[in-house]
Structures are given as C-alpha cells and as structure tokens.
Design an enzyme around this catalytic site. Sequence first.
Site, mmCIF file in Angstrom:
data_model
loop_
_atom_site.group_PDB
_atom_site.id
_atom_site.type_symbol
_atom_site.label_atom_id
_atom_site.label_comp_id
_atom_site.label_asym_id
_atom_site.label_seq_id
_atom_site.Cartn_x
_atom_site.Cartn_y
_atom_site.Cartn_z
ATOM 1 N N ASP A 107 0.784 -1.182 -0.006
ATOM 2 C CA ASP A 107 -0.051 -0.053 -0.070
ATOM 3 C C ASP A 107 0.915 1.312 0.029
ATOM 4 O OD1 ASP A 107 0.583 0.956 2.646
ATOM 5 O OD2 ASP A 107 -0.816 -0.814 3.579
ATOM 6 N N ILE A 108 0.049 2.469 -0.249
ATOM 7 C CA ILE A 108 0.862 3.492 -0.425
ATOM 8 C C ILE A 108 1.794 3.901 0.870
ATOM 9 C CG2 ILE A 108 -0.842 4.980 0.476
ATOM 10 C CD1 ILE A 108 -0.062 7.417 -1.819
#
Length: 298
Positions: A107-108
């Site tokens: 994820d980011i």
Amino acid sequence: MDEKLQKVLARAGQGSRREMENRIREGRVMVNGEVATLGDRVSITDSITIDGYAIVATEAGANRRVIIYNKPEGEVCTRKDPEGRTTVFEKLPKLRGERWIAVGRLDINTSGLLLFTTDGELANRLMHPSTEIDREYLVRVMGEVTDENLDNLKKGVNLEDGPAKFTDIVDGGGEGINHWFYVCLMEGRNREVRRLWESQGVKVNRLKRVRFGPVFLPSKAKVGRWVEMENDEVNALCDLVDLQSTVTQPKTQQQKLDMKRNKNKTTAGGARRAKGFDWQSSEKPEFKPKKPGKRSFR
C-alpha cells in the site's frame, strides 16, 4: 510446441492469465490476422497482436528477468494513477515488446521490497496462495504490546475477511511508546499486517517489507532504486514454484545498459540514511528458510 494462447500472452508479460482470457473474450486478440477465441493454441512462430500491437512470443523461460525494487512510501502499485501520484513502475527500466509485472502489492504507506518480472507465469505462481511463500516485515507500532497480544497474533484473530495470524514475531527493540517487531505471514491480503496489529489496540506507524520468500532486500538497493537478480537467483525462484529454470544466457545490450544506468544512479551521491531504527543492521534477527512454507529465526 503449441501452448494455450493466454499462457503465451501471460509469459510475454502482458498480464495474468485471467486478464488475458478476458481480452480474448472481448475480441481484442488476433492470431495470424484472425480474431482469437478461448481454447486457441499457438506457437512462437504465430503472429499475435493485442489491440493492434504486436506481441513478442517466447519459449518458456526465454528472456525471463526479475528485479528487486526498494519502494519508498508515497508510491502506488498501479501503472497509471488517476490522482497523478507517483507509481512504482515509473522508475523501472524500459522494455520493448514486454512489460514488468508486479509480484504482489504494497500500500501507499508501506515501503520496502517489491519483485517485478517479465514472466507472467512466474509472477502468477509466486502470488498464488498454494505456494505458501512467506513475507517478512519490519514494523513499528505505537502503544503497549503485551505477551497476551503477541500470543493472540500468533494463534490467530478474526478479521473482516477471515482469520489471520503471524507465523513468527521477534522483538526488534525500541524505547518509549514506539516498539519495533519483525513479523512473518504466509499471505498478502490488503493491509493485513496493519489490521492484525490494530486488532490488538495498537497502531502501525512504520512498515517495511524486507523479505519475500528466499529473497531479501539487499543493502545496495537504495530507496527508490532497483537491482536485477542474477540468472541463478531467478532459477532458485523458479525451483521454489516448480517452474522450469533456464540456462545462463548472455545479457542483452538493453540489460547491460539498464544495469549501467542503475549503477550510476546508485553511486552518484548516495542515499541519505533516515534517522531512527537501522533495519539493515547485521545484528537484527532474520528469518532463515528451512524449506518452502516454513521459516525460523536465527
């Protein structure tokens, strides 16, 4: 040798087999000038196009490449982002007639090890749950963590998408309200590491993947840089998922140029080391693989 069309397209780096099957159903794939259908078999001598673009079909294992990318926080694991954010694909070496396929996602707000390959079949097998390839993360949590919490995380807790657990947890030290742990799990569900810790009332404020199966994040892979794996290392990955390995091939001119450019980027000025916990320290405990699917610490 004739093979299923979707398998050949996946191996050529055009996407997963399922994605290729969908494109075939949509009539976007042509073989020798005719619209392809599911069930078609092709050879590397056939003329294949997707949406009018020629596809370079290769024998199994030919031109197979794998790179290790050290993802920084803030990058997204998609080819194009509608919000204009930086993607993990933007810094990868350019390819002709092929494309890089990400082995899983981060994820980011998660950094660390990401594998990319040009071989869709290898990517598919590495990501498939049946291979039971473990992932190791270095995580910093904020809040009090008790022995009971650790026992719960190793025994398993129920998340909204089913039961989950860490197969191993090792104390990584720390002072005050923040504490480091090395954790290992056998799958890669969305935000699974974060959700597991949140189930115990603590919050993850740093998360970095440092290993995927037998592949460790090398110190020479600075943040935002990639390193290409050698042929024997790629073959070891193939052996892990029962995929035919290849004999050592001389590097192409493009591969040599890619590696030269990356070396220049890595050595030019160097990368600043972030303050705080040194996750690359040789004193940290590591997972030592015994056999596929089972890991222990050393």
